[in-house]
Scaffold this motif. Structure first.
Motif, short mmCIF file in Angstrom:
data_model
loop_
_atom_site.label_atom_id
_atom_site.label_comp_id
_atom_site.label_asym_id
_atom_site.label_seq_id
_atom_site.Cartn_x
_atom_site.Cartn_y
_atom_site.Cartn_z
N VAL A 32 0.85 -1.19 0.00
CA VAL A 32 0.00 0.00 0.00
C VAL A 32 0.89 1.24 0.00
CG1 VAL A 32 -0.17 0.18 2.51
CG2 VAL A 32 -1.99 1.10 1.09
N GLN A 33 0.41 2.29 -0.65
CA GLN A 33 1.06 3.58 -0.58
C GLN A 33 0.05 4.58 -0.04
OE1 GLN A 33 3.42 3.33 -4.81
NE2 GLN A 33 3.73 5.18 -3.63
N TRP A 34 0.57 5.56 0.69
CA TRP A 34 -0.25 6.69 1.14
C TRP A 34 0.33 7.96 0.52
CZ3 TRP A 34 -4.76 6.83 3.82
CH2 TRP A 34 -5.18 5.64 4.44
N PHE A 35 -0.58 8.81 0.04
CA PHE A 35 -0.20 10.05 -0.60
C PHE A 35 -0.99 11.20 0.00
CE2 PHE A 35 1.96 8.15 -4.21
CZ PHE A 35 1.31 6.94 -4.43
N ARG A 36 -0.42 12.39 -0.22
CA ARG A 36 -1.15 13.60 0.08
C ARG A 36 -1.17 14.44 -1.20
NH1 ARG A 36 0.23 18.33 4.51
NH2 ARG A 36 -1.15 19.87 3.56
N LYS A 37 -2.31 15.02 -1.49
CA LYS A 37 -2.46 15.83 -2.69
C LYS A 37 -1.86 17.19 -2.41
CE LYS A 37 -6.08 16.19 -6.12
NZ LYS A 37 -7.54 16.09 -6.35
N PHE A 86 -4.78 10.14 0.19
CA PHE A 86 -5.20 8.96 -0.56
C PHE A 86 -4.38 7.75 -0.17
CE2 PHE A 86 -7.97 10.84 -3.75
CZ PHE A 86 -7.54 12.15 -3.81
N CYS A 87 -5.04 6.61 -0.16
CA CYS A 87 -4.29 5.36 -0.11
C CYS A 87 -4.39 4.73 -1.50
CB CYS A 87 -4.85 4.41 0.94
SG CYS A 87 -6.47 3.76 0.56
N ALA A 88 -3.43 3.90 -1.81
CA ALA A 88 -3.44 3.17 -3.08
C ALA A 88 -2.76 1.84 -2.83
CB ALA A 88 -2.72 3.95 -4.16
N ALA A 89 -3.33 0.79 -3.37
CA ALA A 89 -2.80 -0.54 -3.09
C ALA A 89 -2.54 -1.30 -4.39
CB ALA A 89 -3.77 -1.32 -2.21
N GLU A 90 -1.61 -2.21 -4.31
CA GLU A 90 -1.28 -3.04 -5.48
C GLU A 90 -1.56 -4.49 -5.13
OE1 GLU A 90 3.48 -3.57 -5.07
OE2 GLU A 90 2.81 -1.50 -5.40
N ARG A 91 -2.15 -5.19 -6.10
CA ARG A 91 -2.42 -6.60 -5.89
C ARG A 91 -1.16 -7.41 -6.19
NH1 ARG A 91 -8.08 -7.78 -8.85
NH2 ARG A 91 -7.52 -9.89 -8.23
#
Lengths: 110, 109
Positions: A32-37, A86-91
């Motif tokens: 998982v990655q966490w980002f800030r806009k 935002f979070c973003a995840a990779e399978r």
């Protein structure tokens, strides 16, 4: 269907307090990655986790692949922490595809 | 540290006109490269990714195409713009962790 469910969609905090953002995954994710806009609309990297926890200043993130969730904790919130996260995840099947959450708009008030 | 440059910063184009958006990455050899798009008020969608020069995989079809002519360069294009192509385009690069460029804001009229 949506792979990543992010909550809350909006959060208001008073300076000095803290809270947590959460992402639940409908399937097993590899990382998982966490980002800030930023002000322009691009994304600033906060964390990348394949497991466990990471901490950076007043931010701390955790990722549990088996339980299918990740969290971002903010403590001692400051006015400059306001923004959209935002979070973003990779399978595991293809780490080149990121599935994004819908974002959490954080407002820190005096 | 890797840096990602995108061009142009913003573009206003007519429906039916061609489009070419560029992205270069510095500071990382043989990077994975990605194109994303976000409609105004919408969520970020991944469009394409490329693991190596000359190879591009499509994730979402939006009547756009992408090419990777060099190791450090990723191009997004179309021959005929649609109104629905308006939005914010982000290029990202890296290995397992993706880093994002500053973005290109596209308005199609």
């Amino acid at each position: 269907g949506d792979q990543v469910e992010q909550s809350p969609s909006a959060l208001s905090l008073h300076e000095g307090t803290g809270s947590a953002l959460r992402c639940n995954f409908t399937t097993t994710m590899r990382a998982v990655q966490w980002f800030r806009k930023n002000s322009r609309g691009s994304l600033i990297n906060l964390f990348y986790l394949a497991s466990g926890t990471k901490e950076n200043g007043r931010l701390k993130s955790a990722f549990d692949s088996k339980e299918r969730y990740s969290t971002l904790h903010i403590r001692d919130a400051q006015l400059e922490d306001s923004g959209t996260y935002f979070c973003a995840a990779e399978r595991g099947s293809n780490y080149n595809v990121l599935y994004f959450g819908s974002g959490t708009k954080l407002t820190v008030e005096p | 540290a890797q840096t990602i440059h995108q061009w142009p910063v913003a573009e206003i184009k007519a429906v039916g006109s061609p489009l070419s958006l560029g992205c270069t990455i510095k500071g990382k050899s043989s990077p994975n490269l990605y194109w994303y798009w976000q409609a105004t008020g919408g969520t970020l969608q991944q469009l394409f990714y490329s693991i190596t020069v000359g190879q591009v995989e499509s994730v979402v079809q939006l009547n756009l195409s992408a090419s990777r002519p060099k190791d450090d360069q990723f191009i997004l294009s179309t021959e005929k713009l649609l109104l629905s192509h308006s939005g914010f385009y982000l290029c990202a690069g890296g290995g397992e962790e993706q880093y994002f460029g500053p973005g290109t804001r596209l308005t199609v009229l």
